[in-house]
Design a protein around this motif. Structure first.
Motif, PDB file in Angstrom:
ATOM      1  N   PRO A 108      -2.686  -8.077  -6.594  1.00 14.87           N
ATOM      2  CA  PRO A 108      -2.688  -8.258  -8.055  1.00 14.87           C
ATOM      3  C   PRO A 108      -4.040  -8.747  -8.587  1.00 14.87           C
ATOM      4  CG  PRO A 108      -1.269  -9.887  -6.967  1.00 14.87           C
ATOM      5  CD  PRO A 108      -1.740  -8.947  -5.902  1.00 14.87           C
ATOM      6  N   HIS A 109      -4.319  -8.404  -9.859  1.00 14.11           N
ATOM      7  CA  HIS A 109      -5.551  -8.877 -10.482  1.00 14.11           C
ATOM      8  C   HIS A 109      -5.581 -10.399 -10.441  1.00 14.11           C
ATOM      9  CE1 HIS A 109      -6.586  -4.915 -11.563  1.00 14.11           C
ATOM     10  NE2 HIS A 109      -5.657  -4.761 -12.485  1.00 14.11           N
ATOM     11  N   GLY A 110      -6.761 -10.929 -10.191  1.00 14.47           N
ATOM     12  CA  GLY A 110      -6.910 -12.384 -10.131  1.00 14.47           C
ATOM     13  C   GLY A 110      -6.769 -12.938  -8.720  1.00 14.47           C
ATOM     14  N   TYR A 111      -6.426 -12.078  -7.780  1.00 14.33           N
ATOM     15  CA  TYR A 111      -6.299 -12.502  -6.382  1.00 14.33           C
ATOM     16  C   TYR A 111      -7.145 -11.593  -5.505  1.00 14.33           C
ATOM     17  CZ  TYR A 111      -2.206 -14.916  -8.251  1.00 14.33           C
ATOM     18  OH  TYR A 111      -1.380 -15.700  -8.999  1.00 14.33           O
ATOM     19  N   PRO A 133       0.814  -1.212   0.000  1.00 14.90           N
ATOM     20  CA  PRO A 133       0.000   0.000   0.000  1.00 14.90           C
ATOM     21  C   PRO A 133       0.850   1.266   0.000  1.00 14.90           C
ATOM     22  CG  PRO A 133       0.007  -1.023   2.174  1.00 14.90           C
ATOM     23  CD  PRO A 133       0.787  -1.933   1.274  1.00 14.90           C
ATOM     24  N   GLN A 192      -8.263  -4.332  -3.003  1.00 12.55           N
ATOM     25  CA  GLN A 192      -7.345  -4.548  -4.128  1.00 12.55           C
ATOM     26  C   GLN A 192      -6.570  -3.271  -4.468  1.00 12.55           C
ATOM     27  OE1 GLN A 192      -9.298  -5.524  -7.937  1.00 12.55           O
ATOM     28  NE2 GLN A 192      -7.944  -7.289  -8.073  1.00 12.55           N
ATOM     29  N   THR A 193      -7.291  -2.130  -4.536  1.00 13.07           N
ATOM     30  CA  THR A 193      -6.603  -0.895  -4.912  1.00 13.07           C
ATOM     31  C   THR A 193      -5.791  -0.337  -3.734  1.00 13.07           C
ATOM     32  OG1 THR A 193      -8.564   0.462  -4.475  1.00 13.07           O
ATOM     33  CG2 THR A 193      -8.253  -0.280  -6.718  1.00 13.07           C
ATOM     34  N   GLU A 194      -6.316  -0.466  -2.514  1.00 12.97           N
ATOM     35  CA  GLU A 194      -5.598   0.059  -1.352  1.00 12.97           C
ATOM     36  C   GLU A 194      -4.285  -0.698  -1.132  1.00 12.97           C
ATOM     37  OE1 GLU A 194      -6.336   2.633   0.656  1.00 12.97           O
ATOM     38  OE2 GLU A 194      -4.547   2.297   1.885  1.00 12.97           O
ATOM     39  N   ASN A 195      -4.360  -2.019  -1.237  1.00 18.90           N
ATOM     40  CA  ASN A 195      -3.209  -2.853  -0.878  1.00 18.90           C
ATOM     41  C   ASN A 195      -2.438  -3.382  -2.070  1.00 18.90           C
ATOM     42  OD1 ASN A 195      -3.445  -2.945   2.117  1.00 18.90           O
ATOM     43  ND2 ASN A 195      -5.478  -3.721   1.610  1.00 18.90           N
ATOM     44  N   ASN A 196      -2.806  -2.890  -3.271  1.00 21.46           N
ATOM     45  CA  ASN A 196      -2.103  -3.307  -4.479  1.00 21.46           C
ATOM     46  C   ASN A 196      -2.106  -4.832  -4.639  1.00 21.46           C
ATOM     47  OD1 ASN A 196      -0.891  -2.137  -6.717  1.00 21.46           O
ATOM     48  ND2 ASN A 196       1.139  -2.773  -6.038  1.00 21.46           N
ATOM     49  N   ARG A 217      -3.567   5.395  -8.047  1.00 17.32           N
ATOM     50  CA  ARG A 217      -3.536   4.225  -7.170  1.00 17.32           C
ATOM     51  C   ARG A 217      -4.928   3.817  -6.711  1.00 17.32           C
ATOM     52  NH1 ARG A 217       1.690   2.996  -5.167  1.00 17.32           N
ATOM     53  NH2 ARG A 217       0.649   1.216  -4.223  1.00 17.32           N
ATOM     54  N   LYS A 218      -5.774   4.815  -6.452  1.00 19.07           N
ATOM     55  CA  LYS A 218      -7.118   4.487  -5.997  1.00 19.07           C
ATOM     56  C   LYS A 218      -8.043   5.679  -6.210  1.00 19.07           C
ATOM     57  CE  LYS A 218      -5.842   5.662  -1.226  1.00 19.07           C
ATOM     58  NZ  LYS A 218      -5.673   5.145   0.146  1.00 19.07           N
ATOM     59  N   PRO A 247     -18.670  -0.423  -5.916  1.00 22.66           N
ATOM     60  CA  PRO A 247     -17.551  -1.200  -6.477  1.00 22.66           C
ATOM     61  C   PRO A 247     -17.098  -0.697  -7.842  1.00 22.66           C
ATOM     62  CG  PRO A 247     -19.576  -2.533  -6.328  1.00 22.66           C
ATOM     63  CD  PRO A 247     -19.780  -1.299  -5.520  1.00 22.66           C
ATOM     64  N   VAL A 264     -13.989  -5.826  -1.731  1.00 18.92           N
ATOM     65  CA  VAL A 264     -12.951  -6.591  -2.418  1.00 18.92           C
ATOM     66  C   VAL A 264     -12.117  -5.668  -3.323  1.00 18.92           C
ATOM     67  CG1 VAL A 264     -12.502  -8.562  -3.923  1.00 18.92           C
ATOM     68  CG2 VAL A 264     -14.468  -8.610  -2.362  1.00 18.92           C
ATOM     69  N   VAL A 265     -12.796  -4.813  -4.089  1.00 17.35           N
ATOM     70  CA  VAL A 265     -12.054  -3.888  -4.986  1.00 17.35           C
ATOM     71  C   VAL A 265     -11.294  -2.856  -4.172  1.00 17.35           C
ATOM     72  CG1 VAL A 265     -12.224  -2.659  -7.171  1.00 17.35           C
ATOM     73  CG2 VAL A 265     -14.215  -3.825  -6.301  1.00 17.35           C
ATOM     74  N   ALA A 266     -11.917  -2.347  -3.107  1.00 15.94           N
ATOM     75  CA  ALA A 266     -11.251  -1.322  -2.299  1.00 15.94           C
ATOM     76  C   ALA A 266      -9.972  -1.890  -1.691  1.00 15.94           C
ATOM     77  CB  ALA A 266     -12.180  -0.818  -1.206  1.00 15.94           C
ATOM     78  N   ASP A 300       4.531 -13.055  -6.518  1.00 17.42           N
ATOM     79  CA  ASP A 300       5.931 -12.728  -6.227  1.00 17.42           C
ATOM     80  C   ASP A 300       6.578 -13.726  -5.257  1.00 17.42           C
ATOM     81  OD1 ASP A 300       5.737 -10.655  -7.932  1.00 17.42           O
ATOM     82  OD2 ASP A 300       5.573  -9.086  -6.417  1.00 17.42           O
ATOM     83  N   THR A 317     -15.049   2.437  -7.258  1.00 18.04           N
ATOM     84  CA  THR A 317     -13.772   2.055  -6.660  1.00 18.04           C
ATOM     85  C   THR A 317     -12.893   1.388  -7.718  1.00 18.04           C
ATOM     86  OG1 THR A 317     -14.967   1.678  -4.593  1.00 18.04           O
ATOM     87  CG2 THR A 317     -12.726   0.820  -4.728  1.00 18.04           C
ATOM     88  N   ASP A 355     -12.624  -9.263 -12.172  1.00 19.24           N
ATOM     89  CA  ASP A 355     -12.256 -10.114 -11.034  1.00 19.24           C
ATOM     90  C   ASP A 355     -13.468 -10.441 -10.165  1.00 19.24           C
ATOM     91  OD1 ASP A 355      -9.598 -10.443 -11.505  1.00 19.24           O
ATOM     92  OD2 ASP A 355      -8.903  -9.417  -9.689  1.00 19.24           O
ATOM     93  N   LEU A 356     -14.369  -9.488 -10.023  1.00 16.43           N
ATOM     94  CA  LEU A 356     -15.531  -9.694  -9.150  1.00 16.43           C
ATOM     95  C   LEU A 356     -16.600 -10.536  -9.834  1.00 16.43           C
ATOM     96  CD1 LEU A 356     -16.141  -6.194  -7.530  1.00 16.43           C
ATOM     97  CD2 LEU A 356     -15.013  -8.182  -6.538  1.00 16.43           C
ATOM     98  N   GLY A 393     -19.368  -6.479  -3.396  1.00 20.38           N
ATOM     99  CA  GLY A 393     -17.946  -6.703  -3.672  1.00 20.38           C
ATOM    100  C   GLY A 393     -17.094  -5.447  -3.612  1.00 20.38           C
ATOM    101  N   ASP A 394     -17.663  -4.348  -3.152  1.00 14.49           N
ATOM    102  CA  ASP A 394     -16.893  -3.106  -3.056  1.00 14.49           C
ATOM    103  C   ASP A 394     -15.704  -3.285  -2.111  1.00 14.49           C
ATOM    104  OD1 ASP A 394     -16.314  -0.510  -3.665  1.00 14.49           O
ATOM    105  OD2 ASP A 394     -18.005   0.377  -2.593  1.00 14.49           O
TER     106      ASP A 394
END
Lengths: 718, 177
Positions: free
Chosen positions: B29-32, A7, B23-27, A40-41, A57, B19-21, B109, A60, A604-605, B16-17
């Motif tokens: 990776p797509h697919g995880y 992050p 993903q973007t906050e913690n970087n 980044r976000k 979502p 989940v996306v939040a 990684d 976001t 992804d979702l 699922g918000d």
């Protein structure tokens, strides 16, 4: 791909104000950019009434729209090889813009500017509407009207002399009873409404949901009425019957503000809950109980007007029935019912008067659909096909931000029209299904990379929001305003585009509104005091409604004058033949129509849709969960792609359900191509609303094909 | 100090918000993903119930993932937050196998990754990214030892359950029912 691990600290990020364009709710937000220039976000603006600091979502995940590697990167021009096959070649902006402008000149000379039509959606659509008006055409239409919310506009305007708008003026946060009829808040992620419904749950509001499907909202409701599809008006009329004959309606309010109670009373006298039971399958006692719950909460009660309301062709009348219920309960103009919204009037940047077109979208209709307030997209298509012999015909299209092959019902009509017109220019950020039909493709910068018109949607508090670029446009994409201006300049319309950068327009407008671009860059959203008076009607306050009688019209004088039913009637609609099931479609909270399917974050979702099948039906067909099937409809149309079966109790045995917007046929969408099936392909029967031209799409029935139906005509577009 | 989260299943719409939040906050990776949505349907049409749950690491008091980690990469931070020190992790995956909630995944990684309760935000007194974004405000975070924290107030007068109590992990995610 970004190489950043972990992050980022907010202190190392720079926030830029924007408002979201992933859907039409347009929530104000901050795009956080790091030192390398990567977004980044995106986080909601806390001062924004559309989102209160919480994006949905899609908002976001809006960052995925920017970094989707499948984006349109350069202008493209359709070309023909020696063997006759066609392909897109990369072009310079100058060449692409010249081509569009030359065609516009040619159409103007040959047919008049009116023959150049515009299909548009969203904020950039406004830039092209401006271009078209300057050029001399008002031949524009957007699917958002006749394919979506148009019937409710006509219904509420005829009843209250006002529109419910966007965001709707529903006072959900303070309601004591919320009635959702075919409206699935939570799956439609209309942000502040979802938030307010959650607040209402916390405060103990009664929620009544009418849906043949056990929707998320139904699961969170006190009452779920699992109605037989296509019978909603019968239920609504029975509710009206109970309110009137049990004398549960708000007598003072009805006496003071409404017109036509006696007509209504006479009209519904036989529409008892027992009558409705035989039609809707909802038990009479449940109908009475829920009507009493509404009356007990009145006037803090909302029969939600819905949004995508084009179902069976009598949709304006169904909207009228909900409006009449709201009126009987005294909810319009009351806390917890419907508030009076107010918006900021943003002054237009100075330009010469627009030329007067010889005909407009209204003239396609040739007297049909007299209460349409915007262009009807299916009429625009028919006006493009010579064999319909419309007096006023379209010869070329500009398509801005709407994916017509997946948003228009009756695909054959669309294809015929697209083939018939001489020229199509498409502006989008992504290679959508529509771009395959284009002669010229204009790659637009995403909303996070551009200035756009100020957002000024009416709300409880008047407010404006700024969208500015957080980063420079990626690739060779350009903002919509720039593209419109460049075409305008080539047409000699400089006076309508008298600025070098759109920020000049915004700054000028903001100064008229007592602020500036500089200030708005710091706050993103600015609120203004109300000028139109309080949010609600005072007790016994005199009020004149903008209708023929000056009253809320339980009996619509306007409808009667146009030869339509002044009070809604229940009409029986076609039912599925054996082995066929009614196709019901709707929304998923993480996607907007077909435009987000390829967004890497949102993919992804949810990467594909499924067809929901009741376990009893699945047993009958020996269908298993996850099995791929093709769908075939009553007219023999077959889906281009297979779709997975989802066996679930959440759908009735006489219907199936699909999330709209999947089954893309453009291979350039590397993730979304061929994932799931397009519900729109199954909508070949369109039940048109005679009042305003709405395209009812719920009269289609599907059956299952378990083997790959290899057949001619089932083409997949490259 | 004991960080915990409550999830109101009566309000969650499963969008699922969170989940996306994350993903973007913690970087991520797509697919995880570090958090996800579970949908559970019970009954027969039309007598049905639906539960939607936003799930993630339970930051267990008795955490098998920490116990089984051969390098000490998996450990417990102040406030009971279970995290993985990436450079100490050899990616053996023992922790993934031991977790009854399937809350961990192998990062491309080469290390194991999971929900950190947004430690970097919590240390600054902020909420986790998922809590801050949730449009239904169905997620509550805070210190269980503080009776006035959001999470303490959320579970005070409501029925709740934890997942897989039989595993004996003493999970710190409370699902309001």
């Amino acid at each position: 791909e970004s190489k950043i691990e972990g992050p980022a600290s907010d202190e190392d990020l720079t926030p830029y104000p924007t408002y979201c364009e992933v859907c039409f709710w347009k929530c104000a937000a901050w795009a956080y950019v790091d030192k390398s220039g990567t977004i980044r976000k995106v986080i909601g603006n806390k001062n924004d009434p559309h989102c209160n600091g919480r994006l949905c979502p899609r908002g976001t995940g809006g960052v995925g729209m920017v970094y989707d590697e499948d984006r349109l990167k350069t202008p493209l021009i359709r070309d023909t090889r020696k063997d006759g096959s066609q392909y897109f070649r990369e072009a310079t902006w100058d060449e692409a813009l010249n081509k569009v402008a030359d065609k516009m000149k040619e159409v103007k000379e040959k047919y008049g500017p009116e023959a150049f039509g515009l299909f548009n959606h969203g904020t950039p659509g406004g830039q092209f509407h401006h271009l078209l008006k300057a050029y001399g055409s008002e031949s524009n239409a957007e699917p958002a009207f006749a394919n979506c919310r148009g019937p409710r506009s006509s219904a509420y305007f005829s009843t209250f002399g006002a529109y419910v708008g966007s965001p709707e003026n529903t006072d959900i946060r303070d309601t004591k009873c919320l009635v959702l009829i075919g409206s699935h808040i939570g799956e439609n992620m209309h942000n502040s409404q979802v938030q307010e419904m959650s607040d209402a749950i916390d405060k103990g509001a009664t929620i009544i949901t009418v849906d043949p499907r056990f929707s998320t909202a139904a699961a969170h409701s006190n009452h779920w009425l699992s109605i037989k599809p296509a019978t909603d008006i019968a239920l609504l009329m029975a509710w009206i019957h109970v309110l009137v004959f049990e004398e549960l309606y708000n007598k003072d309010y009805v006496e003071q503000y409404t017109f036509g109670l006696d007509y209504l009373k006479d009209h519904v006298k036989d529409m008892t809950p027992e009558w409705a039971y035989g039609i809707t399958t909802i038990e009479p006692e449940e109908i009475r109980k829920t009507a009493r719950a509404m009356a007990g909460a009145a006037p803090s009660v909302i029969i939600h007007p819905g949004r995508h309301v084009v179902w069976y062709g009598d949709d304006t009348q169904r909207g009228r029935a909900t409006a009449i219920l709201n009126a009987l309960l005294g909810a319009w103009g009351k806390r917890g019912g419907f508030y009076f919204p107010e918006g900021v009037s943003v002054p237009a940047f100075p330009h010469p008067h627009f030329p007067e077109p010889k005909w407009t979208w209204k003239d396609w209709n040739e007297g049909r659909y007299p209460l349409a307030t915007m262009g009807i997209t299916t009429e625009a298509l028919k006006a493009s096909v010579p064999r319909y012999n419309y007096k006023h015909q379209l010869k070329a299209w500009l398509v801005a931000g709407t994916n017509l092959p997946l948003s228009m019902p009756d695909k054959r009509l669309f294809k015929e029209a697209a083939d018939a017109v001489e020229f199509i220019a498409v502006m989008d950020t992504m290679p959508m299904d529509i771009t395959g039909y284009a002669d010229v493709v204009l790659p637009e910068a995403t909303y996070l990379e551009r200035y756009d018109a100020l957002r000024a949607s009416p709300n409880r508090e008047p407010n404006i929001a700024l969208r500015m670029p957080a980063i420079e446009p990626k690739y060779d994409s350009k903002p919509g305003w720039w593209i419109a201006k460049q075409i305008g300049e080539r047409l000699g319309l400089h006076d309508y585009f008298n600025y070098d950068d759109y920020s000049e327009v915004i700054d000028w407008q903001l100064k008229q509104l007592g602020t500036s671009l500089e200030e708005m860059k710091k706050v993103g959203v600015k609120k203004y005091p109300r000028k139109s008076g309080p949010l609600y009607l005072g007790d016994d306050e005199d009020f004149e409604f903008n209708t023929t009688t000056g009253k809320i019209e339980l009996y619509s004088v306007d409808f009667a004058d146009h030869g339509f039913d002044a009070i809604p009637k229940y009409t029986k609609h076609p039912e599925p033949q054996p082995n066929y099931y009614r196709l019901i479609y709707g929304r998923a909270p993480m996607h907007t129509f077909s435009r987000t399917s390829n967004n890497p974050n949102l993919f992804d979702l949810m990467s594909e849709n499924s067809v929901w099948v009741n376990p009893k039906v699945a047993d009958l067909w020996e269908l298993e969960n996850g099995q791929e099937v093709w769908l075939k409809n009553q007219d023999g149309a077959i889906t281009s792609f297979p779709v997975k079966v989802r066996v679930t109790e959440r759908i009735r045995w006489d219907s199936v359900y699909m999330v709209h917007g999947f089954g893309h046929s453009n291979k350039k969408l590397s993730r979304a191509f061929g994932k799931g099936a397009s519900d729109t392909e199954m909508v070949t029967n369109v039940m048109v609303d005679p009042i305003m031209g709405g395209t009812g799409m719920r009269g289609n029935f599907i059956t299952f094909l378990t083997e790959d139906p290899v057949m001619e005509g089932k083409e997949v577009k490259a | 100090m004991r960080y915990a989260m409550a999830i109101d299943t009566k309000k969650c719409v499963g969008c699922g918000d969170c989940v996306v939040a994350c993903q973007t906050e913690n970087n991520v990776p797509h697919g995880y993903c570090r958090d996800w949505i579970v949908e559970r349907v019970d009954g027969t049409y039309p007598s049905l119930s639906l539960e939607l749950r936003s799930e993630r690491c339970n930051h267990c008091d008795n955490s098998p993932c920490v116990r089984c980690c051969p390098t000490g990469a998996s450990h417990i931070e102040e406030g009971g937050i279970v995290t993985v020190t990436h450079h100490k992790c050899i990616g053996c995956g023992a922790c993934i196998q031991s977790c009854p909630y399937d809350a961990r995944y192998s990062h491309p990684d080469g290390y194991v990754d999971k929900c950190t309760f947004c430690l970097h935000r919590v240390q600054k007194g902020q909420n986790t990214a998922c809590v801050d974004v949730c449009p239904t405000k169905c997620l509550y975070f805070g210190d269980l030892d503080d009776p006035n924290s959001d999470v303490s107030l959320a579970i005070k007068d409501r029925a709740w359950k934890v997942l897989a109590p039989e595993a004996g992990t003493k999970p710190q995610l409370f699902f309001l029912t």
